[in-house]
Each structure stands twice: as C-alpha cells, then as structure tokens.
Design a protein around this motif. Sequence first.
Motif, PDB file in Angstrom:
ATOM      1  N   HIS A 248       0.861  -1.190   0.000  1.00 37.94           N
ATOM      2  CA  HIS A 248       0.000   0.000   0.000  1.00 37.94           C
ATOM      3  C   HIS A 248       0.898   1.242   0.000  1.00 37.94           C
ATOM      4  O   HIS A 248       1.012   1.950   1.014  1.00 37.94           O
ATOM      5  N   PRO A 249       1.558   1.527  -1.133  1.00 35.91           N
ATOM      6  CA  PRO A 249       2.553   2.604  -1.172  1.00 35.91           C
ATOM      7  C   PRO A 249       1.975   3.983  -0.864  1.00 35.91           C
ATOM      8  O   PRO A 249       2.697   4.841  -0.341  1.00 35.91           O
ATOM      9  N   LEU A 250       0.690   4.205  -1.162  1.00 31.69           N
ATOM     10  CA  LEU A 250       0.118   5.524  -0.871  1.00 31.69           C
ATOM     11  C   LEU A 250      -0.073   5.710   0.637  1.00 31.69           C
ATOM     12  O   LEU A 250       0.057   6.830   1.145  1.00 31.69           O
ATOM     13  N   THR A 251      -0.370   4.619   1.338  1.00 35.32           N
ATOM     14  CA  THR A 251      -0.436   4.694   2.800  1.00 35.32           C
ATOM     15  C   THR A 251       0.940   5.027   3.365  1.00 35.32           C
ATOM     16  O   THR A 251       1.072   5.866   4.265  1.00 35.32           O
ATOM     17  N   LEU A 364      -7.198  10.723   9.631  1.00 37.29           N
ATOM     18  CA  LEU A 364      -6.966  10.516   8.202  1.00 37.29           C
ATOM     19  C   LEU A 364      -6.214   9.204   7.965  1.00 37.29           C
ATOM     20  O   LEU A 364      -6.535   8.435   7.049  1.00 37.29           O
ATOM     21  N   PHE A 365      -5.212   8.924   8.790  1.00 36.31           N
ATOM     22  CA  PHE A 365      -4.469   7.677   8.639  1.00 36.31           C
ATOM     23  C   PHE A 365      -5.381   6.465   8.817  1.00 36.31           C
ATOM     24  O   PHE A 365      -5.201   5.442   8.142  1.00 36.31           O
ATOM     25  N   SER A 366      -6.374   6.575   9.706  1.00 39.10           N
ATOM     26  CA  SER A 366      -7.262   5.436   9.946  1.00 39.10           C
ATOM     27  C   SER A 366      -8.011   5.032   8.688  1.00 39.10           C
ATOM     28  O   SER A 366      -8.365   3.863   8.521  1.00 39.10           O
ATOM     29  N   HIS A 367      -8.268   5.976   7.775  1.00 36.35           N
ATOM     30  CA  HIS A 367      -8.929   5.645   6.508  1.00 36.35           C
ATOM     31  C   HIS A 367      -8.003   4.894   5.553  1.00 36.35           C
ATOM     32  O   HIS A 367      -8.468   4.243   4.619  1.00 36.35           O
ATOM     33  N   LEU A 424       2.656  15.654   1.720  1.00 31.88           N
ATOM     34  CA  LEU A 424       1.234  15.387   1.930  1.00 31.88           C
ATOM     35  C   LEU A 424       0.405  15.856   0.744  1.00 31.88           C
ATOM     36  O   LEU A 424      -0.546  15.179   0.325  1.00 31.88           O
ATOM     37  N   ALA A 425       0.746  17.011   0.168  1.00 31.64           N
ATOM     38  CA  ALA A 425      -0.005  17.534  -0.977  1.00 31.64           C
ATOM     39  C   ALA A 425       0.041  16.570  -2.161  1.00 31.64           C
ATOM     40  O   ALA A 425      -0.885  16.540  -2.991  1.00 31.64           O
ATOM     41  N   VAL A 429      -5.322  11.134  -1.582  1.00 34.31           N
ATOM     42  CA  VAL A 429      -5.905  10.391  -0.468  1.00 34.31           C
ATOM     43  C   VAL A 429      -7.139   9.596  -0.869  1.00 34.31           C
ATOM     44  O   VAL A 429      -7.382   8.510  -0.333  1.00 34.31           O
ATOM     45  N   ARG A 430      -7.935  10.108  -1.809  1.00 32.16           N
ATOM     46  CA  ARG A 430      -9.112   9.350  -2.217  1.00 32.16           C
ATOM     47  C   ARG A 430      -8.704   8.016  -2.847  1.00 32.16           C
ATOM     48  O   ARG A 430      -9.274   6.971  -2.547  1.00 32.16           O
TER      49      ARG A 430
END
Length: 444
Positions: A248-251, A364-367, A424-425, A429-430
């Motif tokens: 999960h590289p985006l996480t 946000l991390f929890s999502h 972060l930008a 995230v979606r």
Amino acid sequence: MTIDTVRAEPTDRRREQRGWYFYDWACSVYSTSVLTVFLGPYLTSVAESAADPDGFVHPLGIPVRAGSFFAYAVSLSVIVAVLVMPVVGAAADRTGRKKPLLGAAAYVGAAATAGMFFLDGDRYLLGGLLLVVANAAQSVAMMLYNSYLPQIAPPEERDAVSSRGWAFGYAAGSLVLVANLVLYSAHDSFGLTETAAVRVCLASAGLWWGAFTLVPLRRLRDRRSRPEEATAPGLRQLAATVRGMRRHPLTLAFLLAYLIYNDGIQTVISQASVYGSEELGLGQSTLIGAVLLVQVLAVAGALAMGRLARTYGAKRTILGSLVAWTVTLGAGFFLPAGAPLWFFVLAAGIGLVLGGSQALSRSLFSHLVPPGKEAEYFSAYELSDRGMSWLGPLLFGLTYQLTGSYRDAILSLVAFFVIGFILLARVPVRRAIGEAGNPVPEKI
C-alpha cells in the motif's frame, strides 16, 4: 498484533474506560510540567554551570555546547524508546499481560522523574540520564496505554472514549501547571529558593504520575492471548509490518509526510521553553503561563479544525495547519527579547493548530489502513512516530551548536513543515483510501 473484540457488559466497560482515562491524567503532567516547561531551561542552566570557559560540557569526552545538551538528551531518549518498544509490544501480545508491563514502564518513568529532585549544582549527567529513562519509559507506557483502546471500547464508542482521555490529560496538565505557577512565583513564601522550587515541581510530577497510575492498574484488565495472535519478536515484527505496508505505497507516502511534519511539531513542543528562556530572556512564570494558554487553546483549536475538516476535508485542513505552523515559526524568529506579550501571541498560534494537526492526522491515517490490519498498522504508526522524532531535536541542537543562535535553531524547524506539506499535498488520499479497501468519505 490482533486485539480482542470488546465483550464486556456496559457497566464493566464504562468502569474500565474511566480507569483508562486516568492514565492520561497521570502521565500528561510529565509531558507538560517536566518536558515542556521546567526541565529544558533548568537542565540547560545546570549544564552551563558545569561548562568549560568556552561553554562546552564533555559527556563521555565528547565536546557538547551546554545549550545543546537538553536537545541531544531528548534525541537519545527517543532512540532508546524505539529499541525497547517493539520488544515490549511483542511480549505484551504473546503473553496478554499488558497491565504489568504498563505498570513497570509507568513506575520506572515516575521514579526517574521524582529523582529529578536531586538535580542541582553541576549534575548535568544525572539530569541527562534521568531524562533518557523517564522519556523512554513514558513512550513505552503510552504505546501500551493506546493499545487498550480497541479492547475497552467498541468501534462506535472509540472516538468519544479517545477524546475523553485526551481531555483528561490536558485538564491534569493545566491543573498542575497552575499549582506549579503558584509555587514557583511565591517560592520565598514557601521558604524555597528558585532552584529548589523548580526541583519540587519536577519531582511532584513524578509523584503525581505514580499515584494516579494506581487507578488504571486497578481497573484495566488483561485479556488472555490466543496462540494465533502471537507475533514475531519486536524488531522482526516491525520489519514484517513495514514489508507488508509496501503493498500500500500511498499509505506509506502519507505516513512519511506525517512523520516529517509531526517531528517538527514535537520539537517545537519540547524546545519552545528553552527558546523562550535562553534567547528571549523570559522568566519561568511567563513560560508557565504560555504553556497554560497552549493547553486551553489546543482544545478549542482541535474542535475548530474538526469543523473545518467537515467542510473542507481533513487533508486540506491539515495542509492549512502546516502553513500556520510555518508562519508561526517564522514569526517566532523575529520575536523581540524580553517581550512576554509577543511570546503569548506565539503560544496562542501554536495552541490553535497543535491539537487539530495531530487529531486529524490520526483520523486521516485510519482511513488508509486495510480492514483487519488496524492494530498492526497503528503499532507501526506509533513506533515510526517515536522513531523519527529524534531528528528535530538533533537538528535544533546541531544548529545551535554551529551558530550559537537559538533563533537560527527555531527557524531550522520550518524545513519539517515545508517538506511535510509538499509530501502530503502529493498524496492522492481518495485513491489511497480506495486502494486500502475502505469506502471513501464525501469529505476527506
């Protein structure tokens, strides 16, 4: 690590939750009174009294500018915590006996803090040792404390239970700071010198920590571990979790951004009192008042940022808070010495973004956590958080050592917020939430 589902009856569960709140009540006084307010300036003054004519102390024969000693000790304590936390966490999972480990960590930290009463004269090495032990023990205890939340609260209660624990901590910190302010300001009336009053304030935090830890130790209960829940020994388990997160590289991308800007936040918290006392020439009473202001406004700021997140999404709100952090530190560089009013304005700025930045980052991390991996990913989150938070104090200390200026040292921390903002930008995230297998909220 897998954590049992809550099965307790509501009455028993509420009792256990109230006991859980009291550990935040117990240990937050250390973070507020010791680490944020008193120890930094006081340990720096002790190191300065032991320094050679060039302003250096020599622990283990290494030349260290006295003004950097506290920052280096904080960094060392975090490194020690990161080495110990995986081992303790694995032991807690394998045995199911979190409570004895929580008690041991809490009382080691409380004893080290109470021992700060004997920190006087030129005993800077004693102060550094007690700081490393207390700070590392507090990190280990907090890891175990946080891991109780999924056990004592079903999913629909966790936000409320977590928020109440957080509120208990801020309430205790504010209450004890008021008592510290009275004792410190009127130390002559109590027959104490100024340094003796500081030592009493430091030691009293350890006594408070130890006394109120009895409440959670009486009310929390251990859950029997199941064989399939055993984990690999500490560092191997952490390495296995990180390897799994590569799917999960985006996480991971979000986690990297968080680690960087949160390191900046933690460093501001731990070094602000040193900056106020050493660079701006402010008295201890002013610093205590400023920290009290931060405590109060952190609650209001978190609630306000929560409302903003409902309108603009958590990511945009966090990005806005990082801009606010950058502006606040930039303004701090230009603060005139001996001007308490402007330091209070700076404290107000920190308070308004402090609680919300961290609370929204966690939510946000929890999502971004795959279903069924919540405890494992949040374990890595906690360990990685502690693992990176040595870098800010190290940069702060090195900058001061090289330049001799606390203004340059505080300005160097802007890099953490700028880099964190950029990283972060760049996180979609979606898409990250979808790839983690979770439903995408309307506002995120």
